[in-house]
Design a protein around this motif. Structure first.
Motif, PDB file in Angstrom:
ATOM      1  N   ASN A  51       0.802  -1.230   0.000  1.00 56.72           N
ATOM      2  CA  ASN A  51       0.000   0.000   0.000  1.00 56.72           C
ATOM      3  C   ASN A  51       0.832   1.275   0.000  1.00 56.72           C
ATOM      4  O   ASN A  51       0.329   2.344   0.333  1.00 56.72           O
ATOM      5  CB  ASN A  51      -1.001   0.018   1.156  1.00 56.72           C
ATOM      6  N   LYS A  88      -7.045   4.984  -0.446  1.00 57.79           N
ATOM      7  CA  LYS A  88      -8.016   5.229  -1.507  1.00 57.79           C
ATOM      8  C   LYS A  88      -7.476   4.737  -2.855  1.00 57.79           C
ATOM      9  O   LYS A  88      -8.183   4.077  -3.618  1.00 57.79           O
ATOM     10  CB  LYS A  88      -8.327   6.728  -1.582  1.00 57.79           C
ATOM     11  N   THR A  91      -7.333   0.789  -2.968  1.00 60.33           N
ATOM     12  CA  THR A  91      -8.631   0.130  -3.155  1.00 60.33           C
ATOM     13  C   THR A  91      -9.148   0.312  -4.574  1.00 60.33           C
ATOM     14  O   THR A  91      -9.673  -0.626  -5.171  1.00 60.33           O
ATOM     15  CB  THR A  91      -9.667   0.659  -2.155  1.00 60.33           C
ATOM     16  N   LYS A  94      -7.108  -1.938  -6.940  1.00 63.89           N
ATOM     17  CA  LYS A  94      -7.399  -3.351  -6.743  1.00 63.89           C
ATOM     18  C   LYS A  94      -8.806  -3.723  -7.206  1.00 63.89           C
ATOM     19  O   LYS A  94      -8.996  -4.724  -7.889  1.00 63.89           O
ATOM     20  CB  LYS A  94      -7.247  -3.691  -5.256  1.00 63.89           C
ATOM     21  N   LEU A  95      -9.809  -2.924  -6.870  1.00 59.32           N
ATOM     22  CA  LEU A  95     -11.193  -3.283  -7.160  1.00 59.32           C
ATOM     23  C   LEU A  95     -11.628  -2.927  -8.579  1.00 59.32           C
ATOM     24  O   LEU A  95     -12.370  -3.671  -9.214  1.00 59.32           O
ATOM     25  CB  LEU A  95     -12.133  -2.605  -6.158  1.00 59.32           C
TER      26      LEU A  95
END
Length: 150
Positions: A51, A88, A91, A94-95
């Motif tokens: 991260n 932020k 995520t 990744k998504l």
């Protein structure tokens, strides 16, 4: 804010969704070389390790007056963001399968900042559409210039 260099291909290759300003961890010879303008971010991208964002493949030429402690030209450099921004970005990448690409490098006072953009890749048809729009804008500007000349 003095601009050092920009990545002009980003607008053609990607849809820009969001922009962030980040600092960069640099060594002494790197900042001196950047002040000389010997930096390139055209083939650069950002990845996330644990991260934490790192800029990859950013070329900073060796400092001309450096010694044996001169820096490596294309080493991975850590970006400095707020923790909430890092989460932020992680995520969304990744998504949603988005990319993070540097758009420009600039000075804020004596500090070097990098503007990174959260992007979605364009398809070939989207690129063609972008070219048509740019050509249309050029033609309109040319016609207006021609009309104002008389």
């Amino acid at each position: 804010m003095a601009n050092i260099c920009t990545n002009k291909k980003v607008g053609f290759e990607y849809f820009i969704l969001d922009k962030y300003e980040a600092g960069i961890k640099l060594t002494g010879t790197e900042i001196k070389s950047i002040r000389e303008g010997k930096v390139n971010i055209n083939d650069t991208y950002v990845i996330l390790r644990n991260n934490r964002p790192y800029v990859i493949n950013m070329f900073i030429a060796k400092y001309s007056h450096g010694n044996i402690f001169n820096h490596e030209e294309t080493r991975d450099r850590e970006l400095l963001l707020h923790k909430s921004e890092e989460i932020k970005l992680a995520t969304k990448v990744k998504l949603q399968g988005l990319s993070i690409v540097p758009t420009r490098l600039y000075f804020v006072g004596s500090l070097v900042k990098i503007e990174i953009a959260l992007c979605k890749g364009k398809k070939l048809a989207d690129k063609r559409q972008s070219l048509k729009e740019a050509e249309g804008k050029r033609n309109i500007a040319k016609a207006l210039k021609e009309a104002n000349r008389y």
